[in-house]
Design an enzyme around this catalytic site. Structure first.
Site, PDB file in Angstrom:
ATOM      1  N   CYS A 134     -22.508 -20.466   4.272  1.00  0.00           N
ATOM      2  CA  CYS A 134     -22.335 -21.922   4.261  1.00  0.00           C
ATOM      3  C   CYS A 134     -20.895 -22.359   4.530  1.00  0.00           C
ATOM      4  O   CYS A 134     -20.653 -23.316   5.276  1.00  0.00           O
ATOM      5  CB  CYS A 134     -22.828 -22.495   2.931  1.00  0.00           C
ATOM      6  SG  CYS A 134     -22.293 -21.565   1.486  1.00  0.00           S
ATOM      7  N   HIS A 246     -19.363 -28.244  -0.553  1.00  0.00           N
ATOM      8  CA  HIS A 246     -18.285 -27.259  -0.521  1.00  0.00           C
ATOM      9  C   HIS A 246     -17.068 -27.868   0.182  1.00  0.00           C
ATOM     10  O   HIS A 246     -17.215 -28.603   1.167  1.00  0.00           O
ATOM     11  CB  HIS A 246     -18.695 -26.010   0.269  1.00  0.00           C
ATOM     12  CG  HIS A 246     -19.710 -25.147  -0.423  1.00  0.00           C
ATOM     13  ND1 HIS A 246     -20.161 -25.374  -1.705  1.00  0.00           N
ATOM     14  CD2 HIS A 246     -20.362 -24.030   0.016  1.00  0.00           C
ATOM     15  CE1 HIS A 246     -21.040 -24.435  -2.026  1.00  0.00           C
ATOM     16  NE2 HIS A 246     -21.187 -23.615  -1.005  1.00  0.00           N
TER      17      HIS A 246
END
Length: 342
Positions: A134, A246
């Site tokens: 990711c 994130h």
């Protein structure tokens, strides 16, 4: 051609996000799916998950026969992919795998469509396409454009990764610990090695012999596989008390001169490639993790010169790790696979 899709790990956060985006793409006529089967572990059999305005019953992965399924999307842990992906491919199924298990396997393409969609055709080697880590997806989506402008020599990345990257149980642990603290109680960690509420943990994945963690190793090796073997990467990956999203503080050293104005112009012109620059030097005029939840774009802020090296830039990159960091990238791969290769 009739397209029957299986989603493995359909009850997890990424699996549910995949189903949501599949339904969006179907409604927008970007893809045409004839049939969707949702799969999970035995304990989830019979549960219902949403697919657009429908509810689908979850079937058991352990005894499922993949014969007749054209594409299987795996949104489960590596040990699940290790066991069941070969079963699916042997049944003639093409697999798009979100786990790390096959990413570095020779002949398995590791794909970010905006960067290397031509690699998708290599699924024929093993009937597998791997979805990258990711943090790699959001970082390289930005950096590959700058790499074309002024070749990258070295990347120093510090990640600030949300608990959703470790699954629903990890998010629950953050919630429950936070609640207990406000009630003047304590709750021992089970998912994380230390308390995650009101804390940061510089440890994601198993420790390796050189002191790096597996997550840090992934950032190094996946960058090289996608962007180029000669790029040097060092990373520190940190779990932070955030539910979704994130963030990465990135320092990039280039071989050639590139100004912050040039970098900002290149990235500002890449909105069609899923990048949005939000970068004013005023209080609050930058993007944070809470700002990107349910957003498809990767956001770039704090673009500035690194005065300690000859050709260097710093930037702050943020994205919803469940969408472009996982599910959206998977469905974009699926769209290209169905349109151009099947």
């Amino acid at each position: 051609m009739e397209h029957k899709i299986a989603v493995v790990g359909a009850t997890g956060r990424v699996g549910r996000e995949v189903l949501s985006i599949l339904a969006e793409f179907q409604d927008e006529k970007k893809i045409s799916i004839d049939f969707v089967i949702t799969l999970a572990s035995k304990k989830s059999k019979g549960k219902k998950v949403s697919f657009g305005n429908k509810e689908l019953n979850v079937s058991c992965l352990e005894d499922y026969d993949f014969a007749g399924i054209s594409i299987a999307i795996f949104c489960a842990r590596s040990y699940v992919s290790e066991k069941y992906v070969p079963i699916a491919t042997e049944a003639g199924c093409i697999v798009i795998d979100n786990s790390s298990h096959f990413r570095m396997k020779e002949g398995v393409p590791l794909v970010i469509p905006e960067i290397n969609k031509e690699k998708i055709t290599e699924y024929k080697n093993h009937n597998i396409i791997s979805n990258p880590n990711c943090t790699i997806i959001q970082m390289l989506l930005v950096l590959h454009l700058l790499h074309q402008k002024a070749k990258i020599n070295r990347i120093v990345a510090s990640t600030y990764q949300s608990t959703s990257g470790a699954g629903k149980a990890a998010m629950d642990e953050l919630y429950n610990q936070t609640k207990k603290i406000f009630m003047n109680e304590t709750k021992k960690p089970k998912i994380f090695p230390k308390q995650i509420a009101f804390n940061c943990i510089p440890h994601i994945g198993k420790f390796m012999k050189d002191g790096s963690t597996k997550e840090e190793w992934k950032m190094q090796e996946e960058t090289k596989k996608i962007l180029g073997e000669d790029i040097k990467v060092t990373a520190t990956c940190v779990r932070v008390p955030v539910f979704i999203g994130h963030a990465i503080a990135v320092n990039v050293e280039f071989y050639h001169r590139i100004t912050e104005e040039q970098a900002r112009k290149v990235l500002s012109e890449a909105e069609d490639n899923g990048i949005l620059v939000y970068d004013r030097r005023e209080d609050g005029e930058y993007t944070t993790q809470i700002d990107v939840v349910q957003e498809d774009a990767v956001y770039v802020s704090r673009i500035r010169k690194d005065n300690t090296i000859e050709h260097g830039l710093n930037m702050w990159i943020v994205a919803d790790n469940l969408r472009k960091g996982a599910a959206l990238n998977i469905v974009q791969i699926l769209e290209i696979l169905m349109r151009e290769h099947l």
